[in-house]
Design an enzyme around this catalytic site. Structure first.
Site, PDB file in Angstrom:
ATOM      1  N   LYS A 182      31.975  76.956  35.852  1.00 30.90           N
ATOM      2  CA  LYS A 182      32.803  76.458  36.954  1.00 30.90           C
ATOM      3  C   LYS A 182      32.062  75.335  37.664  1.00 30.90           C
ATOM      4  O   LYS A 182      30.966  75.523  38.183  1.00 30.90           O
ATOM      5  CB  LYS A 182      33.110  77.591  37.931  1.00 30.90           C
ATOM      6  N   TYR A 219      49.491  76.564  36.649  1.00 30.68           N
ATOM      7  CA  TYR A 219      50.614  76.691  37.577  1.00 30.68           C
ATOM      8  C   TYR A 219      51.926  76.321  36.898  1.00 30.68           C
ATOM      9  O   TYR A 219      52.998  76.614  37.403  1.00 30.68           O
ATOM     10  CB  TYR A 219      50.372  75.814  38.819  1.00 30.68           C
ATOM     11  N   LYS A 240      36.275  75.589  33.957  1.00 23.62           N
ATOM     12  CA  LYS A 240      37.097  75.204  35.102  1.00 23.62           C
ATOM     13  C   LYS A 240      36.446  74.063  35.852  1.00 23.62           C
ATOM     14  O   LYS A 240      35.268  74.177  36.154  1.00 23.62           O
ATOM     15  CB  LYS A 240      37.224  76.423  36.017  1.00 23.62           C
ATOM     16  N   SER A 282      44.465  73.335  40.420  1.00 23.29           N
ATOM     17  CA  SER A 282      45.485  72.830  41.338  1.00 23.29           C
ATOM     18  C   SER A 282      45.567  71.301  41.353  1.00 23.29           C
ATOM     19  O   SER A 282      46.659  70.742  41.337  1.00 23.29           O
ATOM     20  CB  SER A 282      45.220  73.366  42.738  1.00 23.29           C
TER      21      SER A 282
END
Ligand code: PBG
Length: 330
Positions: free
Chosen positions: A200, A319, A254, A280
């Site tokens: 990450k 998403y 990520k 996002s």
């Protein structure tokens, strides 16, 4: 394969018709590859749009259950919960994170009783509960590691107790996977899976997420002392090796699109279940361009997701998940 010299080889022969193209297609995308991240909040019958994530809302648990049912019927196997914690419950000591009746744990129980076949994934990190927006405890301006790990273990155990199928530690503290795995074994949760946010990066692409969980405005400083420097590939692979050795069942890279090289390297080096999070900011930039008419939204959505499969990922948190599943069905 070394192609024959031209004109014996004409690579366009197999691109001539749709049927030919599909016959030689190397990778595929299906609803089964998707994990859907969902923002939850308190209340009843509430659907609160998030300005920086067009088309995404914070859902009260009743609405979340309906949305989850729909997603499940489209073939999406898993949902990942992110709480918008009441601002009054955010403290420097973060007790709400391991409250057995916090929003996330209530959502897990509701999902497991209504939709037992859908896999429920959770996030383990303190940021939605922390007065200062960090993933760990802040002591004298520093994000402390070992104390945070103890709290994360309590948080993970509460989620396992509530019935979570997959725990997703996203905090990037050292030693958290091993501590969590041992605690799960000791407490009778040996079947709970860990999907570690192993690689990450300290990314600018998380901005809209921080709005969504209400942590952005609170965040003091940045997360560079715990998340990975975007310039580092070997360090990311070391994090993956470490998390697998401590008992992670699956690992995640990520953000996703700017880090496809890391996805490929993880799959090649470790041959383990590998996931990416199309975060996002990645979603927001595609949506913003599509809303302006600058890009064809459906086309870039599907193209961005097949790229993860081509890069070696087994699945993607996105998403776009329900929209993708619907598009693949249509
Ligand atoms: C917090 C967490 C973040 C995301 C998932 N869990 C943000 C952060 O690390 O600041 C980002 C997801 C996204 O941007 O969609 N531990």
């Amino acid at each position: 394969m070394t192609p024959a010299p031209f004109p014996a080889a004409r690579l366009r022969r197999l691109r001539r018709t749709r049927a030919l193209r599909e016959m030689v297609q190397e990778h595929g995308l299906s609803a089964r590859d998707l994990i859907w991240p969902v923002f939850i909040r308190d209340g009843e019958n509430v659907e609160e749009p998030i300005a920086s994530l067009p088309g995404v809302s914070r859902l009260s648990l009743d609405r979340m259950l309906k949305a989850a049912e729909q997603a499940h019927s489209l073939g999406i196997p898993a949902i990942c919960l992110f709480p918008y914690t009441d601002q009054a419950l955010r403290t420097e000591t973060c007790e709400e994170a391991w409250n057995p009746d916090n929003l996330t744990n209530r959502a897990i129980r509701a999902l497991k009783s209504e939709l037992p076949d859908m896999m429920v994934m959770t996030d383990i990190a303190l940021d939605p509960y922390n007065a200062n927006g960090h993933d760990g405890f802040v002591v004298d301006g520093e994000i402390v590691n070992d104390q945070t790990v103890e709290a994360l273990v309590k948080m993970g155990l509460a989620q396992a107790e509530a019935g979570a199928d997959i725990l997703g530690p996203s905090d990037m503290m050292d030693g958290r996977i091993g501590a969590l795995r041992m605690a799960l074994e000791a407490e009778g949760h040996s079947d709970v899976a860990i999907l570690s946010y192993a690689a990450k990066f300290a990314s600018g692409f998380y901005g809209p997420f921080r709005d969504a969980v209400g942590a952005g405005a609170r965040l003091v400083g940045d997360k560079a002392t715990y998340q990975i420097n975007p310039a580092n590939r070997e360090e990311a692979l070391a994090c993956v090796a470490r998390d697998l050795s401590e008992g992670a069942d699956m690992v995640m890279v990520k953000p996703g699109m700017p880090y496809l090289d890391i996805c490929r390297a993880v799959k090649d080096r470790f041959q383990c279940p590998t996931f990416a999070y199309q975060v996002s900011g990645e979603y927001a930039m595609l949506m913003a361009a599509a809303q302006n008419g600058w890009l064809d939204g459906d086309k870039v959505m599907l193209e961005s997701l097949i790229a993860f499969k081509r890069a070696g990922c087994d699945g993607v948190l996105s998403y776009f998940a329900p929209r993708v599943a619907a598009a693949l069905k249509g």
